[in-house]
Design a protein around this motif. Structure first.
Motif, PDB file in Angstrom:
ATOM      1  N   GLY A 160       0.790  -1.220   0.000  1.00  0.00           N
ATOM      2  CA  GLY A 160       0.000   0.000   0.000  1.00  0.00           C
ATOM      3  C   GLY A 160       0.825   1.274   0.000  1.00  0.00           C
ATOM      4  O   GLY A 160       0.734   2.083  -0.912  1.00  0.00           O
ATOM      5  N   GLY A 161       1.653   1.480   1.022  1.00  0.00           N
ATOM      6  CA  GLY A 161       2.354   2.739   1.154  1.00  0.00           C
ATOM      7  C   GLY A 161       1.423   3.839   1.609  1.00  0.00           C
ATOM      8  O   GLY A 161       0.229   3.652   1.780  1.00  0.00           O
ATOM      9  N   MET A 162       1.990   5.052   1.816  1.00  0.00           N
ATOM     10  CA  MET A 162       1.208   6.156   2.341  1.00  0.00           C
ATOM     11  C   MET A 162       0.164   6.647   1.346  1.00  0.00           C
ATOM     12  O   MET A 162      -0.897   7.149   1.743  1.00  0.00           O
ATOM     13  N   ALA A 163       0.414   6.514   0.064  1.00  0.00           N
ATOM     14  CA  ALA A 163      -0.555   6.972  -0.929  1.00  0.00           C
ATOM     15  C   ALA A 163      -1.883   6.249  -0.768  1.00  0.00           C
ATOM     16  O   ALA A 163      -2.954   6.860  -0.825  1.00  0.00           O
ATOM     17  N   SER A 164      -1.832   4.945  -0.569  1.00  0.00           N
ATOM     18  CA  SER A 164      -3.075   4.185  -0.427  1.00  0.00           C
ATOM     19  C   SER A 164      -3.759   4.488   0.907  1.00  0.00           C
ATOM     20  O   SER A 164      -4.988   4.489   0.995  1.00  0.00           O
ATOM     21  N   LYS A 165      -2.976   4.774   1.938  1.00  0.00           N
ATOM     22  CA  LYS A 165      -3.571   5.119   3.236  1.00  0.00           C
ATOM     23  C   LYS A 165      -4.277   6.467   3.159  1.00  0.00           C
ATOM     24  O   LYS A 165      -5.374   6.644   3.699  1.00  0.00           O
ATOM     25  N   LEU A 166      -3.662   7.413   2.480  1.00  0.00           N
ATOM     26  CA  LEU A 166      -4.287   8.715   2.307  1.00  0.00           C
ATOM     27  C   LEU A 166      -5.579   8.590   1.505  1.00  0.00           C
ATOM     28  O   LEU A 166      -6.607   9.170   1.857  1.00  0.00           O
ATOM     29  N   ALA A 167      -5.538   7.807   0.433  1.00  0.00           N
ATOM     30  CA  ALA A 167      -6.732   7.616  -0.389  1.00  0.00           C
ATOM     31  C   ALA A 167      -7.839   6.943   0.407  1.00  0.00           C
ATOM     32  O   ALA A 167      -9.015   7.321   0.315  1.00  0.00           O
ATOM     33  N   ALA A 168      -7.478   5.933   1.204  1.00  0.00           N
ATOM     34  CA  ALA A 168      -8.478   5.221   2.007  1.00  0.00           C
ATOM     35  C   ALA A 168      -9.064   6.130   3.076  1.00  0.00           C
ATOM     36  O   ALA A 168     -10.275   6.115   3.334  1.00  0.00           O
ATOM     37  N   ALA A 169      -8.217   6.934   3.714  1.00  0.00           N
ATOM     38  CA  ALA A 169      -8.703   7.849   4.753  1.00  0.00           C
ATOM     39  C   ALA A 169      -9.671   8.866   4.171  1.00  0.00           C
ATOM     40  O   ALA A 169     -10.719   9.155   4.755  1.00  0.00           O
ATOM     41  N   ARG A 170      -9.342   9.393   3.011  1.00  0.00           N
ATOM     42  CA  ARG A 170     -10.226  10.382   2.381  1.00  0.00           C
ATOM     43  C   ARG A 170     -11.528   9.740   1.917  1.00  0.00           C
ATOM     44  O   ARG A 170     -12.591  10.369   1.981  1.00  0.00           O
ATOM     45  N   LEU A 171     -11.454   8.499   1.454  1.00  0.00           N
ATOM     46  CA  LEU A 171     -12.667   7.787   1.043  1.00  0.00           C
ATOM     47  C   LEU A 171     -13.600   7.601   2.230  1.00  0.00           C
ATOM     48  O   LEU A 171     -14.798   7.891   2.150  1.00  0.00           O
ATOM     49  N   ALA A 172     -13.063   7.118   3.341  1.00  0.00           N
ATOM     50  CA  ALA A 172     -13.890   6.907   4.528  1.00  0.00           C
ATOM     51  C   ALA A 172     -14.446   8.231   5.058  1.00  0.00           C
ATOM     52  O   ALA A 172     -15.629   8.332   5.386  1.00  0.00           O
ATOM     53  N   ALA A 173     -13.594   9.244   5.130  1.00  0.00           N
ATOM     54  CA  ALA A 173     -14.037  10.539   5.656  1.00  0.00           C
ATOM     55  C   ALA A 173     -15.139  11.141   4.789  1.00  0.00           C
ATOM     56  O   ALA A 173     -16.076  11.765   5.299  1.00  0.00           O
ATOM     57  N   SER A 174     -15.037  10.951   3.470  1.00  0.00           N
ATOM     58  CA  SER A 174     -16.056  11.495   2.573  1.00  0.00           C
ATOM     59  C   SER A 174     -17.393  10.798   2.747  1.00  0.00           C
ATOM     60  O   SER A 174     -18.433  11.325   2.344  1.00  0.00           O
ATOM     61  N   ALA A 175     -17.371   9.595   3.321  1.00  0.00           N
ATOM     62  CA  ALA A 175     -18.597   8.833   3.553  1.00  0.00           C
ATOM     63  C   ALA A 175     -19.055   8.905   5.008  1.00  0.00           C
ATOM     64  O   ALA A 175     -19.823   8.068   5.466  1.00  0.00           O
ATOM     65  N   GLY A 176     -18.553   9.893   5.747  1.00  0.00           N
ATOM     66  CA  GLY A 176     -19.040  10.135   7.095  1.00  0.00           C
ATOM     67  C   GLY A 176     -18.350   9.354   8.193  1.00  0.00           C
ATOM     68  O   GLY A 176     -18.863   9.290   9.315  1.00  0.00           O
ATOM     69  N   ILE A 177     -17.171   8.774   7.920  1.00  0.00           N
ATOM     70  CA  ILE A 177     -16.463   7.974   8.923  1.00  0.00           C
ATOM     71  C   ILE A 177     -15.152   8.667   9.283  1.00  0.00           C
ATOM     72  O   ILE A 177     -14.265   8.790   8.435  1.00  0.00           O
ATOM     73  N   PRO A 178     -14.964   9.140  10.531  1.00  0.00           N
ATOM     74  CA  PRO A 178     -13.697   9.753  10.917  1.00  0.00           C
ATOM     75  C   PRO A 178     -12.582   8.711  10.950  1.00  0.00           C
ATOM     76  O   PRO A 178     -12.832   7.527  11.193  1.00  0.00           O
ATOM     77  N   VAL A 179     -11.366   9.181  10.704  1.00  0.00           N
ATOM     78  CA  VAL A 179     -10.223   8.272  10.550  1.00  0.00           C
ATOM     79  C   VAL A 179      -9.057   8.749  11.400  1.00  0.00           C
ATOM     80  O   VAL A 179      -8.815   9.959  11.518  1.00  0.00           O
ATOM     81  N   LEU A 180      -8.335   7.785  11.979  1.00  0.00           N
ATOM     82  CA  LEU A 180      -7.071   8.092  12.644  1.00  0.00           C
ATOM     83  C   LEU A 180      -5.984   7.249  11.990  1.00  0.00           C
ATOM     84  O   LEU A 180      -6.064   6.025  11.975  1.00  0.00           O
ATOM     85  N   LEU A 181      -4.998   7.932  11.450  1.00  0.00           N
ATOM     86  CA  LEU A 181      -3.833   7.279  10.838  1.00  0.00           C
ATOM     87  C   LEU A 181      -2.680   7.410  11.805  1.00  0.00           C
ATOM     88  O   LEU A 181      -2.300   8.522  12.181  1.00  0.00           O
ATOM     89  N   ALA A 182      -2.126   6.277  12.249  1.00  0.00           N
ATOM     90  CA  ALA A 182      -1.097   6.316  13.297  1.00  0.00           C
ATOM     91  C   ALA A 182      -0.150   5.132  13.142  1.00  0.00           C
ATOM     92  O   ALA A 182      -0.381   4.224  12.342  1.00  0.00           O
ATOM     93  N   GLY A 183       0.904   5.152  13.933  1.00  0.00           N
ATOM     94  CA  GLY A 183       1.851   4.054  13.931  1.00  0.00           C
ATOM     95  C   GLY A 183       1.345   2.888  14.761  1.00  0.00           C
ATOM     96  O   GLY A 183       0.720   3.076  15.803  1.00  0.00           O
ATOM     97  N   ALA A 184       1.641   1.683  14.301  1.00  0.00           N
ATOM     98  CA  ALA A 184       1.234   0.503  15.061  1.00  0.00           C
ATOM     99  C   ALA A 184       1.894   0.481  16.436  1.00  0.00           C
ATOM    100  O   ALA A 184       1.329  -0.064  17.392  1.00  0.00           O
ATOM    101  N   ALA A 185       3.070   1.066  16.536  1.00  0.00           N
ATOM    102  CA  ALA A 185       3.742   1.143  17.836  1.00  0.00           C
ATOM    103  C   ALA A 185       2.965   2.008  18.829  1.00  0.00           C
ATOM    104  O   ALA A 185       3.153   1.889  20.039  1.00  0.00           O
ATOM    105  N   ASP A 186       2.082   2.864  18.318  1.00  0.00           N
ATOM    106  CA  ASP A 186       1.254   3.729  19.168  1.00  0.00           C
ATOM    107  C   ASP A 186      -0.173   3.210  19.276  1.00  0.00           C
ATOM    108  O   ASP A 186      -1.101   3.983  19.587  1.00  0.00           O
ATOM    109  N   ALA A 187      -0.373   1.909  19.043  1.00  0.00           N
ATOM    110  CA  ALA A 187      -1.735   1.361  18.974  1.00  0.00           C
ATOM    111  C   ALA A 187      -2.528   1.588  20.256  1.00  0.00           C
ATOM    112  O   ALA A 187      -3.729   1.867  20.203  1.00  0.00           O
TER     113      ALA A 187
END
Length: 376
Positions: A225-252
């Motif tokens: 995936g890389g960051m490009a796919s994470k950004l695209a996924a976050a924007r897709l979810a946010a556009s459909a009314g779902i808030p998103v948190l993108l973070a490191g797994a070490a900070d789970a």
């Protein structure tokens, strides 16, 4: 570990969410040589179990099957050929499911494995079946662990990623929040390994990510995936009314707790019905209808049906009832919808007013109820 940041409205929504989807990448679960890292996996499960104990229902979308299968097969790097990828997935999926079952078992939590292919979100009947399966698993107190079915998938392994899958699953299960966990602690406007990259903690809309240059492949080389796919996924979810948190797994633990780490994406659109979300973001489009400026304004701005008079050209071989993309004169996709005519019928109708058509053809090309604008 990341330093805590101020808690915004989006972060409060993520922290308080009752049903959540958590996606974790391959690099956060495996060693550099391939194979699962038990300590990393247990740390993730600790955080998810704590969220469950706090009263949330959690769906876990987990990458790592192919990476987990490399070491047992004696493969030293992610293979390029499809057959070896599928073989690695076959071995790794079993190891991944077993590891999750054992780790969640420490908290007396039952795991249910759900393997999906693109068809399961593209085909409407499959989509509804998946909804029922998730609903029942969650009602029974299980933690669904989701992955693409890489042992039989073809295009998904080459071009797909579990970030988009997680966004689709988040809407499919009616999640209140989506967590995207990886080996990067937040969204940056450039490569975070290089000096000068700026950390972005809040995204309220497109302007906040306008200057982001996101990479397409994970730093470890094990993911897709890389960051490009994470950004695209976050924007897709946010556009459909779902808030998103993108973070490191070490900070789970903090991501799934106070949500004071990473990058928070505020919602940018209303929650869509399951059918309209499927239509707009999951269904497979089989053709294109080119629209004039007047039709674009009617469809996008006024949410009207598409009439034959506004269509200028037709691309693709589709049948009535298929999903098609609606594009503006410049070629940008502005909407998607269910077309009411076969592709062979439309050339004789386009550009003509309804009263000039035979009575049996005086209907909308795409009805407003079957149409989802993608540009606001």
């Amino acid at each position: 570990m990341s330093a805590p940041v101020a808690v915004s409205q989006a972060r409060r929504a993520v922290s308080a969410a009752g049903r959540v989807v958590v996606k974790v990448g391959s690099s956060s679960l495996t060693t550099a040589e391939g194979g699962l890292d038990p300590a990393r996996l247990d740390a993730l499960v600790d955080a998810v179990a704590a969220r469950c104990a706090a009263g949330s229902q959690v769906v876990l979308v987990s990458s790592g099957a192919i990476a987990a299968g490399l070491a047992p097969l004696g493969v030293t790097r992610r293979p390029r050929d499809l057959a070896t990828q599928q073989a690695a997935a076959s071995v790794g999926q079993l190891a991944l499911a077993h590891a999750y079952a054992n780790s969640f078992g420490r908290y007396s939590l039952t795991v249910g494995q759900v393997l999906l292919t693109a068809d399961d979100v593209v085909r409407r009947a499959h989509y509804r079946n998946a909804q029922r399966t998730f609903s029942r698993l969650l009602a029974l107190g299980a933690v669904p662990v989701v992955n693409e079915n890489d042992t039989v998938a073809t295009e998904e392994i080459r071009f797909g990623d579990n970030d988009r899958l997680a966004a689709l699953v988040a809407h499919l299960v009616g999640a209140d929040a989506l967590f995207l966990l990886s080996d990067v602690d937040a969204l940056y406007d450039g490569d975070p390994r290089r000096a000068g990259a700026r950390r972005i903690t809040e995204v309220a809309g497109a302007a906040d990510v306008a200057g982001v240059r996101a990479g397409a492949v994970g730093a470890s080389g094990l993911g897709t995936g890389g960051m490009a796919s994470k950004l695209a996924a976050a924007r897709l979810a946010a556009s459909a009314g779902i808030p998103v948190l993108l973070a490191g797994a070490a900070d789970a633990v903090r991501a799934l707790g106070p949500a004071d780490v990473g990058t928070a994406f505020a919602t940018t659109g209303p929650r869509l019905s399951a059918r309209r979300f499927w239509l707009g973001h999951a269904a497979d489009a089989t053709g294109k209808l080119w629209l004039d400026d007047g039709a674009v304004a009617a469809v996008v701005d006024r949410r009207r049906s598409l009439l034959a008079a506004g269509v200028t050209a037709v691309d693709g071989a589709f049948e009535a009832g298929d999903v098609v993309e609606l594009v503006d004169p410049a070629g940008a996709v502005v909407a998607r919808g269910v077309v009411a005519f076969d592709a062979a019928e439309l050339p004789g109708l386009i550009g003509r007013s309804s009263h000039d058509l035979p009575a049996e053809q005086r209907r909308e090309v795409v009805h407003a109820d079957d149409l989802v604008p993608l540009r606001t």
